[in-house]
Write an enzyme that holds these catalytic residues in place. Structure first.
Site, PDB file in Angstrom:
ATOM      1  N   ILE A 472      23.412  49.534   0.080  1.00  0.00           N
ATOM      2  CA  ILE A 472      22.221  49.176  -0.690  1.00  0.00           C
ATOM      3  C   ILE A 472      22.176  49.935  -2.022  1.00  0.00           C
ATOM      4  O   ILE A 472      21.114  50.143  -2.597  1.00  0.00           O
ATOM      5  CB  ILE A 472      20.940  49.395   0.140  1.00  0.00           C
ATOM      6  CG1 ILE A 472      20.847  50.841   0.660  1.00  0.00           C
ATOM      7  CG2 ILE A 472      20.908  48.429   1.319  1.00  0.00           C
ATOM      8  CD1 ILE A 472      19.539  51.127   1.429  1.00  0.00           C
ATOM      9  N   LYS A 670      25.197  63.739   9.618  1.00  0.00           N
ATOM     10  CA  LYS A 670      23.802  63.654  10.066  1.00  0.00           C
ATOM     11  C   LYS A 670      23.079  62.477   9.401  1.00  0.00           C
ATOM     12  O   LYS A 670      22.386  61.720  10.063  1.00  0.00           O
ATOM     13  CB  LYS A 670      23.057  64.945   9.742  1.00  0.00           C
ATOM     14  CG  LYS A 670      23.316  66.090  10.727  1.00  0.00           C
ATOM     15  CD  LYS A 670      22.374  67.242  10.468  1.00  0.00           C
ATOM     16  CE  LYS A 670      22.438  68.282  11.574  1.00  0.00           C
ATOM     17  NZ  LYS A 670      21.543  69.415  11.289  1.00  0.00           N
ATOM     18  N   GLY A 671      23.221  62.345   8.100  1.00  0.00           N
ATOM     19  CA  GLY A 671      22.509  61.277   7.387  1.00  0.00           C
ATOM     20  C   GLY A 671      21.690  61.865   6.263  1.00  0.00           C
ATOM     21  O   GLY A 671      20.967  62.837   6.458  1.00  0.00           O
ATOM     22  N   GLU A 674      17.151  60.022   3.287  1.00  0.00           N
ATOM     23  CA  GLU A 674      15.733  60.237   3.018  1.00  0.00           C
ATOM     24  C   GLU A 674      15.351  61.684   2.735  1.00  0.00           C
ATOM     25  O   GLU A 674      14.345  61.944   2.087  1.00  0.00           O
ATOM     26  CB  GLU A 674      14.875  59.710   4.181  1.00  0.00           C
ATOM     27  CG  GLU A 674      15.615  58.717   5.013  1.00  0.00           C
ATOM     28  CD  GLU A 674      14.945  57.408   5.387  1.00  0.00           C
ATOM     29  OE1 GLU A 674      13.763  57.199   5.107  1.00  0.00           O
ATOM     30  OE2 GLU A 674      15.651  56.587   5.981  1.00  0.00           O
TER      31      GLU A 674
END
Ligand code: MOS
Length: 714
Positions: A472, A670-671, A674
């Protein structure tokens, strides 16, 4: 024809790599959903309700049908059946009732879709849609969001239960040497990506093909099949390139449903593109919040009591909880620890997932309150956080898989120059400017969801990876290229990653910061399987060799292990200059340090963090959507009136990370989607206090609020 041998691992993960599709994007070769050409393409234009509550009495479709190019007018009296009575996977809620398009004459809020005009050209459709007369029976509406709503109630959601309670709050507050009781508000905010929502649907025999702008092509295919009761195998959704999303393109939305309905009725391809204005009521948003934080501490700042309550509004048709107290459920413990996420149902559009939903507004309140407590205790705000590091999850009691928040603060403090900070507020000047610095913690939860992938060894020595991931704009395709390269022990230029096609099998959407971790898992599993099947020295046949993997069992297995608190963390720092005469606030520099697992691609990861921090500046100083009490809609639903941080608002920003590989992930991921957004607004607000000596508990910190003095710093 070449042979495959297990070369020494190239270790691509962790090295900077430019976006593999970057050239396609800058040359225009990359096509977005609204650009894919089709023969016989028709265009749909949505008509949204102008009233905030009531019902559609009639739609004067006749005159519009006679306008040039008009093919059809869909509305509640002329529509296909849509079944929205089923439960979304992962989220566990029913779809937003807005996707039950034209199934009712009821209008629950301003900007609800009431008709779709389909015409030969986009211009004809727009002209006819603007000419369409819709008659309504109106009813009184209620959009008055406030902390005092008597009809507010606690509600469970993606952030867990509505209420958590441990210990005797009032007793611990009464026994505390230092007490803070403060209310914070954040305004309604909108997550508009550069690329508006767009979908094109076409039937090819009994196969439905949709070109979409979405965070999850396999989700949308599954949801469209359920909504229209189609054979899931006959629905294909493609979203090769997506120009931003931030949660607004996670769930199935109106544009896909409208395009499929019209394409089905007209039996020709139909494209529906949302306008910027329409997006304000159709794609979700971050509700305003009214939050109350009560903290009680010993003289040295050790917490005895923590209460965090947050209220957000939702629509009358769907409960959406912005779990703002998630941060308090992770960050700080106390003998008495109470949290509550509450909602009030109003005649407004349904809010939705917006980057760090919950954590972003929640961290503004909590991390401002912690800063206020530090001031009252006469303790450095970083030291106060060190003293309150919990051993275990404050609510769950579970151990942390890893928790490196203090490492972030220490490293950040050194790079930012925190040690030289004079804690007194309002004493530094640079000409007309008052200067200050502030800090705040960040956290976001870590997760993985089942995904499938295939990896093919091609006869020419390259490898093709296929996964219904979404890039995205984050660089996911590139990150997955590096992960696949390492898994196959080859250089990244021998790997082609294909994403954004539901035909590749189910995969978790790019959401909840779970994408890269979940997709990497599936790719690694398929790559391992492939390497076992390739015999060194034996040529790969012309059709290639393909291995597939499905991580469902592995993900379920991890969930069944001893439960862990799994999160990313961070420390945000900001320096601001405030002109007390004009009320202008300038952020002069920002620095963030994150503990967010193994960083796959430092180049794009840095952009992710910096982007989140910029959004924090935007949240602290600029963003605010205002509901119009006269109409029930928004005042100025456009990006002219809704100010976001632009280049001139953004200073030098630095983002760093500390070593923090996830112990249970094969790559250590982990990511990072955000966490960069969390705490950033609080760091700016805390810096404004330090500059001026005035505490601002209401966002955004507009010039008029600076001039009128903020909240009393009692
Ligand atoms: Mo993101 S708000 O988890 O799509």
């Amino acid at each position: 024809m070449t042979t495959t041998t297990a070369a020494p691992a190239a270790r691509s993960v962790g090295t900077a790599h430019v976006r593999v599709e970057g050239r396609d994007k800058v040359t225009g070769a990359a096509r977005y959903a609204g650009e894919v050409p089709f023969a016989e393409l028709a265009h749909g234009w949505l008509v949204l309700s102008t009233v905030a509550r009531g019902r559609v009495r009639s739609v004067e479709a006749g005159p519009v049908r006679d306008m040039p190019g008009v093919l059809d007018v869909l509305h509640h009296g002329h529509a296909l059946p849509v079944d929205a009575d089923w439960v979304l996977p992962v989220l566990g809620t029913k779809p937003d009732p807005i996707v039950a398009l034209f199934q009712t004459d009821q209008v629950p809020y301003a900007g609800w879709p009431v008709a779709l005009v389909v015409a030969e050209t986009s211009e004809q459709a727009r002209k006819a849609a603007e000419a369409l007369v819709v008659h309504y029976d109106t009813e009184p509406f209620d959009i008055a969001f406030s902390a005092e709503r008597p009809d507010a109630y606690p509600a469970a959601g993606s952030g867990g239960p509505g209420v958590t309670e441990k210990g005797d709050l009032e007793a611990e507050l009464a026994a505390s040497a230092v007490v803070l009781d403060a209310e914070y508000t954040t305004p309604q905010e909108h997550h508009h990506p550069m690329e508006p929502h767009a979908a094109t649907a076409r039937w090819d025999g009994d196969r439905l093909e949709v070109f979409d702008s979405t965070q999850g092509s396999s989700w949308i295919a599954d949801h469209l099949a359920k909504l229209f009761r189609l054979d899931p195998a006959a629905v294909q959704v493609r979203a090769e390139h997506v120009g931003g999303a931030f949660g607004s393109k996670g769930e199935v939305r109106v544009q896909q449903v409208a395009a499929v309905m019209a394409a089905t009725l007209l039996r020709r391809p139909v494209r529906v593109v949302l306008t910027r204005r329409q997006m304000f009521s159709l794609v979700g948003y971050r509700s305003a919040t009214a939050q109350r934080v009560r903290l009680g501490a010993d003289r040295d700042g050790r917490l005895r009591a923590l209460e965090h309550r947050s209220l957000n509004m939702t629509s009358t048709v769907r409960v959406f909880v912005g779990p703002a107290t998630s941060v308090s459920r992770v960050m700080y413990d106390a003998p008495a620890h109470h949290t509550a996420n509450e909602v009030v149902r109003l005649d407004v559009p349904t809010p939705s997932y917006v980057r760090a939903p919950g954590e972003a507004p929640g961290s503004f309140a909590l991390e401002s309150a912690i800063d206020e407590l530090a001031v009252r205790c006469g303790t450095d705000p970083i030291e106060l956080r060190v003293r309150n590091e919990p051993e275990r999850g404050p609510v769950s009691g579970n151990p942390f898989s890893s928790r490196n928040v203090i490492a972030c603060f220490r490293y950040g403090a050194r790079r930012f120059g925190w040690a030289e900070r004079d804690p007194r507020p309002g004493v530094r000047r640079d000409g007309r400017w008052l200067l200050g610095t502030g800090t705040a913690a960040a956290t976001y939860h870590v997760g993985a969801a089942p995904s499938t992938a295939s990896v093919t060894a091609e006869a020419d020595g390259t490898f093709s990876v296929r996964i219904a991931a979404a890039d995205i704009g984050t660089g996911a395709r590139t990150a997955l290229t590096l992960i696949a390269a390492d898994a196959l022990a080859v250089a990244p230029d021998r790997v082609r990653v294909h994403v954004g096609d539901s035909g590749f099998g189910p995969a978790v959407p790019a959401g909840g910061s779970m994408g890269t971790r979940s997709w990497a898992w599936a790719i690694r599993m398929a790559a391992d399987e492939l390497r076992e099947r390739l015999v060194p020295g034996v040529p790969v046949p012309p059709q290639g060799v393909t291995a597939r993997a499905d991580t469902t069992a592995a993900v379920v297995g991890l969930a069944q292990q001893a439960p862990r608190e799994r999160h990313t963390f961070g420390a945000q720092f900001a320096e601001v200059a405030v002109d007390p005469a004009s009320g202008e606030v300038r952020v002069r520099r920002m620095l963030g340090v994150f503990a967010a697992g193994r960083i796959v691609n430092p180049l794009t990861a840095r952009s992710q963090f910096v982007g989140g921090m910029i959004w924090g500046i935007s949240m602290a100083l600029h963003e605010e959507a205002t509901l119009d009490r006269a109409t029930g809609g928004l005042v100025g639903a456009d990006l002219a009136g809704y100010h976001i941080a632009a280049h001139a608002d953004v200073p030098h920003i630095e983002a760093y990370w500390v070593d923090d590989p996830d112990p249970d992930d094969p790559v250590g991921v982990k990511g990072i989607g955000e966490v960069g957004n969390v705490g950033a607004a609080a760091a700016v607000a805390n810096a404004v206090w330090h500059a001026t000596g005035v505490r601002h508990r209401d966002l955004p910190i507009r010039p008029d609020r600076i001039l009128t003095g903020g909240a009393p710093d009692a």
